[in-house]
Every structure is written in structure tokens, then in C-alpha cells.
Motif scaffolding. Structure first.
Motif, PDB file in Angstrom:
ATOM      1  N   ARG A  95      -5.591 -51.726 -30.935  1.00 51.00           N
ATOM      2  CA  ARG A  95      -5.846 -52.844 -30.020  1.00 51.00           C
ATOM      3  C   ARG A  95      -6.891 -53.796 -30.621  1.00 51.00           C
ATOM      4  O   ARG A  95      -7.787 -53.361 -31.349  1.00 51.00           O
ATOM      5  CB  ARG A  95      -6.428 -52.332 -28.699  1.00 51.00           C
ATOM      6  N   GLU A  97      -9.422 -54.989 -29.134  1.00 52.10           N
ATOM      7  CA  GLU A  97     -10.792 -54.571 -28.746  1.00 52.10           C
ATOM      8  C   GLU A  97     -11.374 -53.634 -29.799  1.00 52.10           C
ATOM      9  O   GLU A  97     -12.579 -53.634 -30.057  1.00 52.10           O
ATOM     10  CB  GLU A  97     -10.804 -53.804 -27.423  1.00 52.10           C
ATOM     11  N   ASN A 197     -13.019 -43.763 -30.217  1.00 52.15           N
ATOM     12  CA  ASN A 197     -12.282 -44.443 -29.155  1.00 52.15           C
ATOM     13  C   ASN A 197     -11.419 -43.373 -28.499  1.00 52.15           C
ATOM     14  O   ASN A 197     -10.241 -43.252 -28.756  1.00 52.15           O
ATOM     15  CB  ASN A 197     -11.413 -45.556 -29.752  1.00 52.15           C
ATOM     16  N   PRO A 198     -12.041 -42.539 -27.655  1.00 52.11           N
ATOM     17  CA  PRO A 198     -11.297 -41.408 -27.075  1.00 52.11           C
ATOM     18  C   PRO A 198     -10.434 -41.864 -25.894  1.00 52.11           C
ATOM     19  O   PRO A 198     -10.508 -43.027 -25.496  1.00 52.11           O
ATOM     20  CB  PRO A 198     -12.430 -40.493 -26.601  1.00 52.11           C
ATOM     21  N   PRO A 199      -9.630 -40.959 -25.337  1.00 52.37           N
ATOM     22  CA  PRO A 199      -8.886 -41.321 -24.123  1.00 52.37           C
ATOM     23  C   PRO A 199      -9.881 -41.677 -23.007  1.00 52.37           C
ATOM     24  O   PRO A 199     -10.851 -40.955 -22.820  1.00 52.37           O
ATOM     25  CB  PRO A 199      -8.134 -40.032 -23.760  1.00 52.37           C
ATOM     26  N   TYR A 200      -9.606 -42.770 -22.299  1.00 51.57           N
ATOM     27  CA  TYR A 200     -10.550 -43.142 -21.234  1.00 51.57           C
ATOM     28  C   TYR A 200      -9.904 -43.769 -20.001  1.00 51.57           C
ATOM     29  O   TYR A 200     -10.598 -44.166 -19.067  1.00 51.57           O
ATOM     30  CB  TYR A 200     -11.651 -44.054 -21.765  1.00 51.57           C
ATOM     31  N   ALA A 221      -3.505 -39.676 -25.812  1.00 61.91           N
ATOM     32  CA  ALA A 221      -4.523 -40.557 -26.386  1.00 61.91           C
ATOM     33  C   ALA A 221      -5.088 -41.536 -25.374  1.00 61.91           C
ATOM     34  O   ALA A 221      -6.049 -42.254 -25.662  1.00 61.91           O
ATOM     35  CB  ALA A 221      -3.924 -41.329 -27.560  1.00 61.91           C
ATOM     36  N   LEU A 222      -4.486 -41.573 -24.184  1.00 65.60           N
ATOM     37  CA  LEU A 222      -4.861 -42.610 -23.212  1.00 65.60           C
ATOM     38  C   LEU A 222      -5.601 -42.092 -21.994  1.00 65.60           C
ATOM     39  O   LEU A 222      -6.610 -42.647 -21.585  1.00 65.60           O
ATOM     40  CB  LEU A 222      -3.598 -43.306 -22.691  1.00 65.60           C
TER      41      LEU A 222
HETATM   42  N1  GLN Z   1      -7.537 -49.776 -24.522  1.00 62.59           N
HETATM   43  C1  GLN Z   1      -6.431 -48.891 -24.329  1.00 62.59           C
HETATM   44  C2  GLN Z   1      -5.543 -49.381 -23.199  1.00 62.59           C
HETATM   45  O1  GLN Z   1      -6.019 -49.988 -22.274  1.00 62.59           O
HETATM   46  C3  GLN Z   1      -6.917 -47.487 -24.027  1.00 62.59           C
HETATM   47  C4  GLN Z   1      -7.453 -46.815 -25.199  1.00 62.59           C
HETATM   48  C5  GLN Z   1      -8.042 -45.476 -24.892  1.00 62.59           C
HETATM   49  O2  GLN Z   1      -7.783 -44.822 -23.879  1.00 62.59           O
HETATM   50  N2  GLN Z   1      -8.879 -45.065 -25.759  1.00 62.59           N
HETATM   51  O3  GLN Z   1      -4.352 -49.190 -23.230  1.00 62.59           O
END
Ligand code: GLN
Length: 292
Positions: A95, A97, A197-200, A221-222
Motif C-alpha cells: 500500500r 501508506e 506492518n502487522p495485521p490491524y 495478514a489483515l
Molecule cells: N492498510 C491495509 C488495509 O487497510 C491493512 C494492512 C494491515 O492490516 N497491516 O487494507
């Protein structure tokens, strides 16, 4: 078939889903990728014709696009920080970002990396396609980069990308949530930089996620559970307290809605100069701290 007729078919079939400009950009990505023909060629040579097998490839792509499959997965490649990256559905599509996060790290460490007597040791946790690790290795002289992921399939992609970009990365298959990671990295040395940049994305935010992301990108991963959304951040912060050199830096990409909570993880522990930074869209997206 005339390439311009094919372009008209793309517009007819896809404009209602994506809008005209995006369809044009897909079409030109395809002409470059499949035919090695730059977009200007279509203007210069309106009668440009393609053979049957090429037409078939375009029609297959058209079908995939109708199903909302991301163009990066269809073509199997994308660009990140000006570098080429292979992608498939085992890794997130890099991404913009995350390019900002990489840029921040490069800006903060270029000088130190040039003048350091020893290599700058960097660890990327949850590397996915390897986009962070590889673009740092490419742009920071003297960086010695380690990259960890729990997914064997993701590591395959990341290894290909390291080769493609001609950088040397030490890949490790391990999870930050258990001690496979501690044993894999129980080396003599500590790191100067740890980045992740972990799942968040919380399940409760699923309705904000575009269907093309939800249906195609790896959920591993998300997504995180609503009741413990910072679990990766907590584990990585604890790991960093042990494995960062004094004055070493920790960098995170974060969930825009959890800026203050994420920041508190660092300010409440052994970090100073903690900064929460916004991305180009004005959302809290990056977190940086220096170990005391
Ligand atoms: N930025 C990503 C998204 O909104 C999420 C990435 C993440 O979870 N590390 O799809």
C-alpha cells in the motif's frame, strides 16, 4: 484484433464497476505487461493489431477484473517505492501508506547507515511480499536486513522479490506470537531498527473494507479480533524491548482508529521520543519510538 477495439470492450464491460479513468489505467498496465507496448503506442499507431493468443489473454483478464480481482494479482506484479515486486494472494498488495513508512525510516537512518562502523541491523516482522525489508535494503547503504513471517508461502514470494531486486535478506519462518521467533532470533546481536506492518484491521471494520480486498487478500495478514486488536503490537513491543539496541528505533504502521492506544504501548514502556505520524490522507498511520 485491433487493440483500440479491445480497449472499447474493456470500457463497455468495466466502466460501470471501476469508472473510465481506472479502466484506462488497467488497460495500459495490461498492454505494457502482456505486449510490452507503452500507452503512447495506441495514439501513434491506431491500427495496432494483436494476435489471437494475446486477445485471449486480454479477455481472461477482463473476466478477472469483472470478478473484482485486483489487477496486481492478475498481472502477478506491482511497484512499491519505485521497485518491482511479485505478488500473489498469499501476500498483501503493498500500500502507498507503507511507502510512507519506508520513506520515514530511510530519511531517519541514511546518515547513520553511511557513517556507521558496523552494519545497521534491521528486522522486519511480518514481511509478506518483503516490500519493507527489500526497499530498506535497497536504499540504506550498509543495512543488514532480517525479515520474518509465519507464512511459508509469503516467504517464497519475498525471496523471489529479494532476488528480483538483487538484495540479500535473511529470511526467517517464525511467529512473533510464540517463542519460535525468540529461538530463531536468539543470536548474539540486537537490532538497530525493528519495523512492522502487522495485521490491524478489526472485524468490526470489515464493512469499510472494499470487496476486492475482502475477497482476495489474505485475511491472515489483515484481520485481528475486536477484543484484542493490538496483540501483534504488544508482542512486537515486548520483543523490541529485549532485542533493540539502546537508542534503537521501533517503527509501526498502525490502525488509524487506534493511534493513541498504540502510542501508549510505547510511552508506557521503555521508549522515548515517541511520535504518532499521519499518512497523506491525514490519518494516524505511523508510530515511531526510540528505546531508552
Ligand atoms: N492498510 C491495509 C488495509 O487497510 C491493512 C494492512 C494491515 O492490516 N497491516 O487494507
Amino acid at each position: 484484433m485491433l487493440l483500440k477495439d479491445l480497449q472499447n470492450i474493456f470500457h463497455k464491460e468495466l466502466d460501470t464497476i471501476y469508472g473510465k479513468d481506472e479502466v484506462d489505467s488497467f488497460f495500459y498496465l495490461c498492454t505494457e505487461h502482456y505486449l510490452n507496448v507503452p500507452r503512447i503506442q495506441l495514439t501513434l499507431e491506431p491500427e495496432f493489431t494483436i494476435i489471437k493468443s494475446e486477445t485471449d489473454t486480454f479477455f481472461k483478464t477482463l473476466e478477472d477484473l469483472k470478478q473484482q480481482k485486483p489487477i496486481q494479482y492478475i498481472l502477478g506484479e506491482t511497484e512499491f517505492y519505485g521497485l518491482p515486486f511479485k505478488v500473489n494472494d498469499n501476500v498483501l498488495i503493498p500500500r502507498p501508506e507503507t511507502e510512507e513508512l519506508v520513506d520515514l525510516i530511510i530519511k531517519c537512518h541514511t546518515e547513520r547507515s553511511r557513517s556507521a562502523h558496523e552494519n545497521l541491523k534491521i528486522l522486519d516482522i511480518g514481511t509478506g511480499s518483503g516490500c519493507i525489508a527489500i526497499s530498506l535494503a535497497k536504499n540504506l547503504p550498509n543495512a543488514e536486513v532480517y525479515a520474518l513471517d509465519i507464512s511459508k508461502e509469503a516467504l517464497k514470494v519475498a525471496k523471489q522479490n529479494a532476488e528480483l531486486n538483487k538484495v540479500n535478506i535473511n529470511f526467517i519462518e517464525a511467529s512473533i506470537l510464540d517463542n519460535t521467533c525468540h529461538s530463531a532470533l536468539d543470536a548474539e546481536f540486537n537490532f538497530d531498527v525493528i519495523v512492522s506492518n502487522p495485521p490491524y484491521v478489526r472485524n468490526l471494520e470489515k464493512q469499510e473494507i472494499q470487496p476486492n480486498v475482502l475477497d482476495n487478500e489474505p485475511h491472515l495478514a489483515l484481520f485481528v479480533e475486536d477484543d484484542n486488536p493490538l496483540l501483534f503490537y504488544k508482542a512486537i513491543t515486548n520483543f523490541a524491548i529485549k532485542k533493540l539496541n539502546d537508542k534503537g528505533n521501533l517503527y509501526f504502521e498502525i490502525n488509524q482508529y487506534l493511534g493513541e492506544e498504540s502510542k501508549a504501548l510505547l510511552t508506557d514502556t521503555e521508549f522515548e521520543n515517541v511520535e504518532l505520524l499521519k499518512d497523506l490522507n491525514g490519518n494516524d498511520r505511523m508510530l515511531k519510538g526510540k528505546k531508552l
